[in-house]
Design an enzyme around this catalytic site. Structure first.
Site, PDB file in Angstrom:
ATOM      1  N   MET A  10       2.841   8.923   4.243  1.00  0.00           N
ATOM      2  CA  MET A  10       4.173   8.841   4.828  1.00  0.00           C
ATOM      3  C   MET A  10       5.167   8.075   3.967  1.00  0.00           C
ATOM      4  SD  MET A  10       3.657   8.381   8.926  1.00  0.00           S
ATOM      5  CE  MET A  10       5.432   8.567   9.184  1.00  0.00           C
ATOM      6  N   GLY A  11       4.721   7.426   2.929  1.00  0.00           N
ATOM      7  CA  GLY A  11       5.655   6.680   2.095  1.00  0.00           C
ATOM      8  C   GLY A  11       4.984   5.504   1.414  1.00  0.00           C
ATOM      9  N   GLY A  36       0.823  -1.209   0.000  1.00  0.00           N
ATOM     10  CA  GLY A  36       0.000   0.000   0.000  1.00  0.00           C
ATOM     11  C   GLY A  36       0.847   1.245   0.000  1.00  0.00           C
ATOM     12  N   LYS A  91       8.756  -0.907   5.102  1.00  0.00           N
ATOM     13  CA  LYS A  91       8.126   0.408   5.028  1.00  0.00           C
ATOM     14  C   LYS A  91       9.163   1.466   4.683  1.00  0.00           C
ATOM     15  CE  LYS A  91       5.158  -1.178   8.771  1.00  0.00           C
ATOM     16  NZ  LYS A  91       3.797  -0.988   8.320  1.00  0.00           N
ATOM     17  N   ASP A 123      -1.767   4.968  18.619  1.00  0.00           N
ATOM     18  CA  ASP A 123      -2.658   4.903  17.448  1.00  0.00           C
ATOM     19  C   ASP A 123      -3.267   3.513  17.338  1.00  0.00           C
ATOM     20  OD1 ASP A 123      -4.018   6.025  15.341  1.00  0.00           O
ATOM     21  OD2 ASP A 123      -2.442   5.646  13.874  1.00  0.00           O
TER      22      ASP A 123
END
Length: 447
Positions: A27-28, A23, A66, A166
């Site tokens: 943020m990146g 995905g 990531k 979160d």
């Protein structure tokens, strides 16, 4: 999952072969990857990549890799990108100290890459968000198993003096071994109590429907009870197929319409806006065990019921064919190993034609190479391990907050970057071209 884009996706990041795109977002970008069994990496690269011990397995060991935009590592202060990367390296070391089956293990990272990255265990299963929306509120067995797993995850995170901040249904994956809390590492990056704090006083961070009032007001100074509130909000969602508040936390009690009555006592104790009144993780664990016992269920039976529910949901994603093999692509393996053998990083094999292109460009531009300059924006963006449409950062109203002790993830100094010897006879133009080539090639698809 999506296929790699040959024009913009790398084939290797550090010693990880990339197999697919999980995905992308603000943020990146996130990839499905697999550790390459490279030889002769050397102590510099081993340290620089923060690699864990290579694990031999009968089945492929997959990673969620990531890539983070450098701009997301720093705030609007005068602190440099180099300082931000150093703090990122410290966070990486601290994340490695959290040992729990309910938190993905850190497999490697590189804070010095042009696009910094980190690799964690990939959890093969749907999110809680998808499961509840597809199957409805959870019955007692799966509900209790979920709650106990989340208690274990937060206990491990808090024991390392860290916060998640979160926790939400989209950040909980239901894998073969039960629930796992995702993106803990990225939430850590926003928790600072130094002068270089990335999270400012009076600013909220997180997802409004699942955060406490104190977090919406001032995310920098929250403590463990903020995560406990989010745990309660997640359990509310699992029981009602909706969050306790649709937009943001309120001082009034949530609506309990349609809630299974045995869930109410515990949720009512957690979802209060006075942090000191919330129960501890031990108390929540005790209440969940009593809930299961009152319905004639053991913890093992409850975990089995959750596993069956996930398996029969039809929501487990299908892996690409190349991820099912325990062998790397031979061409990728050979190119990455050759780069290492020649003294380069495994994600930096060079090609003569590309080198010539960069060398020619450098001959026309003799300004010194600014290694701290902001790289070109990444059009891809970043997404948590699994897409969650409700995730976004929300500024909260600035409000005076009394000084409170805060937790910090600072513990170890970042490793010293490996020295790069420069031969006195090498022309400066060639050195600048080589450095730009290495960075560009590491993030191209031209392996």
């Amino acid at each position: 999952m999506y296929e790699l884009n040959d024009e913009k996706d790398p084939v290797v990041l550090g010693p990880f072969e990339l197999l697919a795109v999980l995905g992308q977002g603000g943020m990146g970008r996130t990839y499905l990857g697999r550790r390459l069994p490279l030889q002769n990496l050397g102590p510099e690269l081993e340290t620089g990549y923060h690699l864990t011990e290579f694990r031999e397995s009968a089945h492929p060991t997959l990673a969620a890799v990531k890539v983070i935009k450098p701009s997301k590592l720093r705030d609007s202060s005068e602190h440099s990108e180099a300082e931000a990367r150093a703090r990122f390296a410290q966070e990486i070391e601290t994340m490695r100290t959290v040992a729990s089956a309910r938190v993905p293990g850190l497999l490697g990272a590189d804070a010095e890459a042009e696009q910094p990255w980190l690799a964690m265990d990939y959890v093969h299963g749907p999110t809680l968000h998808k499961l509840v929306h597809a199957c409805g509120p959870l019955p007692v067995g799966p509900y209790g198993a979920l709650g106990l797993a989340l208690v274990d995850a937060l206990r491990a995170i808090h024991a390392a003096k860290l916060l998640h901040r979160d926790l939400k249904p989209g950040n909980i994956a239901l894998g073969p071994d039960g629930p796992v809390v995702l993106d803990f590492g990225l939430a850590v990056l926003t928790e600072r109590d130094s002068d270089a704090a990335l999270t400012k006083t009076g600013v909220g961070f997180g997802t409004p429907s699942y955060m406490s009032l104190e977090q919406a007001t001032d995310a920098k100074h929250v403590e463990e009870p903020a995560d406990i509130y989010s745990l309660g909000a997640v359990l509310f969602f699992a029981a009602a197929k909706r969050p306790p508040y649709p937009f943001a936390p309120l001082l009034t009690a949530p609506k309990w319409d349609g809630m299974y009555a045995p869930y109410l006592p515990l949720l009512g104790r957690i979802l209060v806006q006075v942090a000191a009144q919330r129960p501890s993780l031990d108390e929540i664990e005790s209440d969940l065990r009593q809930l299961l016992a009152g319905h004639g269920l053991t913890e093992e039976a409850a975990a089995d019921q959750l596993r069956v529910l996930v398996t029969e949901s039809g929501l487990i994603p299908e892996l690409p064919a190349n991820a099912l093999s325990d062998l790397a692509d031979p061409e990728v393996q050979q190119a990455a190993q050759q780069a290492v053998d020649q003294g380069a990083a495994p994600d930096s094999p060079w090609a003569p034609d590309l080198f010539d292109e960069f060398l020619e460009a450098e001959a026309q531009n003799l300004e010194p190479l600014d290694v701290a300059a902001e790289p070109a924006p990444n059009p891809a963006g970043y997404v948590p391990t699994v897409v969650d449409p409700g995730a976004h950062h929300v500024p909260g109203p600035a409000a005076p907050v009394p000084a409170q002790p805060t937790v910090t993830s600072y513990r170890l100094a970042p490793p010293e970057p490996p020295a790069t010897p420069e031969a006195a006879v090498t022309p400066p133009v060639a050195l600048r071209a080589a450095e730009r080539l290495r960075k560009a090639y590491a993030h191209s698809g031209r392996l």
